[in-house]
Design a protein around this motif. Sequence first.
Motif: not given
Length: 518
Positions: A475-488
Amino acid sequence: MPYQPGSVWQYDVPTTGSTHLPPDAGYGRALTNQGYGFEVAVADLIDNSIDAGADKIVVHFLRDSERILTLLIIDNGRGMDDAGLDAAMTVGRRREYDDSALGMYGTGLKAASLSHASSLTVVSRTKRSRAAGRRLTAEGIADGFRCDTVDARYAQDLVDRYDGVIEWQGTIVRWDGVRAFETVTRGQSDHYLSKAISRLETHLGLYLHRFLQQGLKLDIAVWDISSGGEGGIGEEVDHIAVEALDPFGYKVPGKKGYPKVFTAPVEGLGEMRLTAHIWPAKSKQAGFRQIGSLADRQGFYFYRHNRLVQAGGWNGLRNPEGHLVLARVAVDLPAQENSVLSLDVKKENVTVTPAFTLGVEKAVDADGHTFHQYLSDAENAYRDGSKRTEIVRKAVTPPGKGLDPKVKRVIKEELPEKPGEEPISFSWGSLPRDRFFELDRENNSVVLNKEFREDFNDGRRGGANDAPVTKTLLYLLLEDCFGLGRWERSRQDRVDYWNTILLASAEAHRARRAQAGS
């Protein structure tokens, strides 16, 4: 002496006889319109379990792949025999309560249940009697208060199914035709259950917090009967152990010297003890922030036999205001019913007479400090706290199903949540051999490779909230991978090398377990 027309004023109304009038069948419709909220109704049924001496209670949602089917509450209390079941299901009958009982009016089981469900079934067993059951429906009440007898074989089968809770004795309350469940559209069951369980967990954790702190085990579980599982009867897909949410559970008070005990002279009751608390300003603890609006939660917390029956509000003493959000006062109601303080049938609010508020106005502590000085101390603690600068932490998408509730609670205490974001859930699934996890960004989910599940559960079959350390780190690693627009591409590369490294770690863990077992 018979009444004489034209005589002086009569303080007692004279009567000439009496007639027994059984309730009209239309009274049954009133049972379905008591204004019970869902959480309040479930809590009322749990009160009955506690009164029956239960120390293990499970609130069980049954569902299939598309719908939420029914709700059951299972306990290991003393249980009831046939006569006890008949008494419990009699509409309008008030039984005798022990001095410490949570029940009061004798209507809670029927009114709370039929406010939400079209059918109420109670199955029970005592140490000395076989399993038996009764069913009460809205149609049965309209048909002269008819109560159906449950097939004894079904009653025994249901008790046997919950032998993990009911060992020698206990009771199962079942709701069918739950109106809220029937309004959930196809495909929305997960969303509804997530919200409903979260609200229920908070309500039960708050209103029963003293019992939970004393050892009561209260769980909320979801069983999917369409998923196959052991014996083809389905499997558990979610499980939460309800934790106490203590509205006075701060570590350090907001002002030195608190809590303080004030004594209020209340006419008609004598002296009442008021335990006045001041929370530390800007506290992030669950017992302060996660039980509702801070403005609504200031004020009096009334308890009856250790059960919270009102969580906040000043009961006419004053109006709520922002400067008093740190002020909370615990009051234990007198054991006996009285004309000064009365509790509503739902056990949700206390009505007070002016005698109580006048007594609070005159309350003092052992050192002679007045209740008004306490309110001033609470205001000053709030103002002093508002002057302090604090580090603002970045908001996160909240954790969801599959992560241990204790971990979720700490995350909520430590990190602000992004408003409107669906929680990130965790599950085990079939993945390629070279993947430790995958992201399902469309459904805000992290899927772990189930091939490694036993390795992280010491070879045992895990539950819905297993492997808490592994899931928390992900969760701590991946939390900022959600709720994004374009996937870089750079973000995908990061997920890929995390996967590779974690896969190597899982393989090393498996090898060490194998070596230790050889």
